[in-house]
Design a protein around this motif. Structure first.
Motif, short mmCIF file in Angstrom:
data_model
loop_
_atom_site.label_atom_id
_atom_site.label_comp_id
_atom_site.label_asym_id
_atom_site.label_seq_id
_atom_site.Cartn_x
_atom_site.Cartn_y
_atom_site.Cartn_z
N LYS A 17 13.01 17.59 34.60
CA LYS A 17 12.17 19.58 35.24
C LYS A 17 11.24 20.22 35.21
O LYS A 17 11.29 21.07 34.69
N ALA A 18 9.99 18.83 35.01
CA ALA A 18 9.27 19.35 35.49
C ALA A 18 8.38 20.52 36.72
O ALA A 18 9.51 20.53 37.33
N THR A 19 8.08 20.77 36.59
CA THR A 19 7.33 21.72 38.03
C THR A 19 6.27 21.07 37.82
O THR A 19 5.27 21.10 39.05
N SER A 37 1.79 11.68 34.11
CA SER A 37 2.28 12.73 33.09
C SER A 37 2.92 14.20 33.58
O SER A 37 2.54 14.51 34.97
N ASP A 38 3.85 14.68 32.78
CA ASP A 38 4.01 15.63 33.85
C ASP A 38 4.42 17.08 32.38
O ASP A 38 4.67 16.25 31.19
N ASN A 39 4.91 18.17 32.85
CA ASN A 39 5.26 19.07 31.72
C ASN A 39 7.08 19.44 32.20
O ASN A 39 6.94 20.54 31.74
N GLY A 40 7.54 18.52 31.37
CA GLY A 40 8.77 18.54 31.83
C GLY A 40 9.47 18.94 30.26
O GLY A 40 9.13 18.94 29.41
N ARG A 78 4.44 8.67 25.99
CA ARG A 78 4.91 9.24 25.02
C ARG A 78 5.37 10.73 24.96
O ARG A 78 4.99 11.17 26.26
N SER A 79 6.73 11.13 24.16
CA SER A 79 7.29 12.42 24.60
C SER A 79 8.02 12.96 23.32
O SER A 79 8.04 12.23 22.57
N HIS A 85 9.40 21.99 26.71
CA HIS A 85 8.35 21.56 28.02
C HIS A 85 7.10 20.76 27.72
O HIS A 85 5.35 21.33 27.89
N SER A 86 6.71 20.50 26.79
CA SER A 86 5.96 18.93 26.48
C SER A 86 5.69 18.46 26.87
O SER A 86 4.76 18.10 27.34
N GLY A 87 6.26 17.67 27.65
CA GLY A 87 6.16 17.01 29.10
C GLY A 87 6.52 15.61 28.64
O GLY A 87 6.56 15.14 26.90
#
Length: 118
Positions: A17-19, A37-40, A78-79, A85-87
């Motif tokens: 659900k990243a933007t 990387s994402d902000n999901g 890494r998550s 929204h740490s992604g």
């Protein structure tokens, strides 16, 4: 590696659900470093490892790990799902020389093929 990138992007689309998604490829000291990387919403990284009683992953991440191992590369995830929204960040590192070796091998195969046709 193209298939690996496609798999990661599909996982981001399906689950994160990243933007925003960022893809960076760098040539560093004889290696390529691919970072996606994402902000999901993140996920527990333990879920991507076997043998710890975690929910089994799909086939995508294990396939990427296996392919990078064949290429003498590394793969790190890494998550953290706790902070909103740490992604997630995925980092793959693999040697440059593979491209050169493949080009040489393809060139020799082409020259061998042309010899066979004559």
């Amino acid at each position: 590696m193209l298939r690996g990138i496609q798999e990661v992007l599909m996982n981001i689309f399906r689950h994160a659900k990243a933007t925003e998604v960022r893809i960076v490829v760098e040539a560093i000291e004889g290696h390529f470093q691919l970072t996606i990387s994402d902000n999901g919403r993140g996920f527990p990284v333990d879920h991507t490892k076997r043998g710890n009683g975690a929910i089994p992953p799909g086939v995508g991440i294990p396939a990427i790990r296996a392919r990078l191992k064949q290429l003498e590369g590394t793969f790190e995830i890494r998550s953290d799902p706790a902070p909103r929204h740490s992604g997630t960040t995925l980092c793959a590192v693999f040697p440059h020389g593979l491209m050169t070796k493949r080009r040489i091998r393809r060139a020799s195969l082409k020259s061998e093929a042309s010899v066979c046709r004559e």
